[in-house]
Write an enzyme that holds these catalytic residues in place. Structure first.
Site, PDB file in Angstrom:
ATOM      1  N   ALA A 292       0.832  -1.210   0.000  1.00 55.22           N
ATOM      2  CA  ALA A 292       0.000   0.000   0.000  1.00 55.22           C
ATOM      3  C   ALA A 292       0.865   1.257   0.000  1.00 55.22           C
ATOM      4  CB  ALA A 292      -0.933  -0.007   1.206  1.00 55.22           C
ATOM      5  N   TYR A 293       1.906   1.238   0.796  1.00 52.41           N
ATOM      6  CA  TYR A 293       2.839   2.373   0.840  1.00 52.41           C
ATOM      7  C   TYR A 293       3.447   2.604  -0.534  1.00 52.41           C
ATOM      8  CZ  TYR A 293       7.022   4.947   2.475  1.00 52.41           C
ATOM      9  OH  TYR A 293       8.024   5.859   2.677  1.00 52.41           O
ATOM     10  N   ASN A 294       3.818   1.503  -1.213  1.00 52.91           N
ATOM     11  CA  ASN A 294       4.413   1.626  -2.547  1.00 52.91           C
ATOM     12  C   ASN A 294       3.417   2.167  -3.562  1.00 52.91           C
ATOM     13  OD1 ASN A 294       6.778   0.625  -1.538  1.00 52.91           O
ATOM     14  ND2 ASN A 294       6.594  -1.395  -2.463  1.00 52.91           N
TER      15      ASN A 294
ATOM     16  N   ALA B  21       1.231   4.459  -2.978  1.00 53.22           N
ATOM     17  CA  ALA B  21       1.243   5.910  -2.796  1.00 53.22           C
ATOM     18  C   ALA B  21       2.542   6.516  -3.299  1.00 53.22           C
ATOM     19  CB  ALA B  21       1.033   6.240  -1.316  1.00 53.22           C
ATOM     20  N   LYS B  22       3.668   5.947  -2.890  1.00 44.76           N
ATOM     21  CA  LYS B  22       4.962   6.493  -3.312  1.00 44.76           C
ATOM     22  C   LYS B  22       5.162   6.319  -4.812  1.00 44.76           C
ATOM     23  CE  LYS B  22       6.880   8.021   0.526  1.00 44.76           C
ATOM     24  NZ  LYS B  22       7.170   9.465   0.718  1.00 44.76           N
TER      25      LYS B  22
END
Length: 266
Positions: A168-170, A172-173
Site C-alpha cells: 500500500a505504501y508503494n 502511494a509512493k
C-alpha cells in the site's frame, strides 16, 4: 545553443548554494524532514517548515533557527488543499518567493496488504500522495512566474525493490514517482526541475519504533541492502540539497536512489 552554456544559471560551486533562496520543507517535525531542513539552512536557505504535529514542528524550528536561518512554521494536514494553499501563501507573505519545495510529508502504515483496513489505506495514500499533489499545485505557479524552481519529492526505493509489507505504501509512493516525470516534462521550459530522492531503510526515529515492535522485520528490510546497513538521514539530506541547488539545473525527471545498492540499474 552552445553546448557549454548553462541557460543563464550560475552553477559554479558555492559554500552556501542556497543563499538567497527560500525552501519549503514538509514533514519537518522530526526525522528526515528535520535533517533536510537543517542541511538547507546550513547551505543558506530561508525556510518555511510544515507538519501536522504542531508541537514537534516548533521544537524542530528552534533547532533550525539555531543555525542562524530565518524560519516560519505552518502546522496542519497537508492532504487538504486549503492547508497546502495556506502554507504557500504564508511563505510568499514572509519571504516573497518560493524557490525550493521538498515534499517530505508522509509516513505510511506498514502492514501486510490484507491486514490493512479502509482507514489505514486511506491514511497511507493521503499522507504520501495527496500531500505531494496539493503542495506542488500550490507552489508551482509561483515558481513559474519566477522562472526558477526546484521540486523534490521524497520517494521510496521500496517501489522498485518490492519490500515486504510495503504494497500500500508503494502504491502511494509510486504515484509520487509518476508525478515526478510528468511535472518535469511539463515545466522543463520554465526553469523548474522536478526530481524524486528515493531512500531505502533510513535510520530514523520511525524505523527505531518499528524495530522495537518487530526487530525481525527491520532486519529483513536491511538484509536486501548490500552495504548491510540502513542509510543515515544526513546521506538523504545531502542528495536533496544537491538536486535543490543551481548546480543541478540539468537534472530533472529522475528518481534518484539513495539505497546502498538495494536496487541497481545499468
Amino acid at each position: 545553443m552552445n553546448a557549454g552554456t548553462s541557460s543563464g544559471q550560475d552553477w559554479a560551486f558555492k559554500a552556501q548554494p542556497h543563499a538567497g533562496r527560500v525552501a519549503v520543507v514538509t514533514g519537518a517535525a522530526r526525522g528526515i524532514g528535520l535533517e533536510i531542513a537543517l542541511r538547507l539552512a546550513r547551505d543558506g536557505a530561508r525556510l518555511a517548515l510544515a507538519d501536522a504535529d504542531a508541537a514537534g514542528l516548533e521544537a524542530s524550528a528552534a533547532k533550525v533557527r539555531a543555525t542562524g536561518a530565518e524560519v516560519i512554521t505552518a502546522a496542519g494536514d497537508l492532504s487538504l488543499e486549503a492547508t497546502a494553499e495556506a502554507l504557500m501563501q504564508a511563505t510568499r507573505d514572509a519571504f516573497g518567493r518560493i524557490d525550493i519545495l521538498v515534499n517530505n510529508a508522509g509516513g505510511g502504515v506498514i502492514l501486510p496488504f490484507l491486514e490493512h483496513t479502509p482507514q489505514t489505506l486511506k491514511q497511507t495514500i493521503d499522507r504520501n500522495l495527496w500531500t505531494v499533489l496539493w503542495c506542488c499545485r500550490a507552489a508551482l505557479p509561483t515558481m513559474q512566474k519566477q522562472r526558477y524552481g526546484r521540486v523534490i519529492i521524497i520517494g521510496a526505493d521500496s517501489v522498485m525493490s518490492g519490500l515486504w509489507a510495503h504494497a500500500a505504501y508503494n502504491a502511494a509512493k509510486g504515484g509520487a514517482h509518476g508525478l515526478t516525470t510528468g511535472l518535469a516534462r511539463e515545466f522543463a521550459r520554465d526553469g523548474i526541475t522536478v526530481n524524486t530522492v528515493a531512500p531505502c531503510a533510513v535510520r530514523t526515529p520511525q524505523l527505531e519504533e518499528i524495530a522495537a515492535k518487530d526487530p525481525a522485520l527491520v532486519e529483513r528490510f536491511v538484509s536486501i541492502i548490500p552495504m548491510g546497513r540502513a542509510a543515515e538521514m544526513a546521506e538523504v539530506a545531502s542528495m536533496v540539497s544537491y538536486v535543490a541547488s543551481p548546480e543541478a539545473a540539468f537534472v530533472t525527471g529522475q528518481v534518484i536512489s539513495v539505497n546502498g545498492g538495494s536496487t541497481m540499474r545499468g
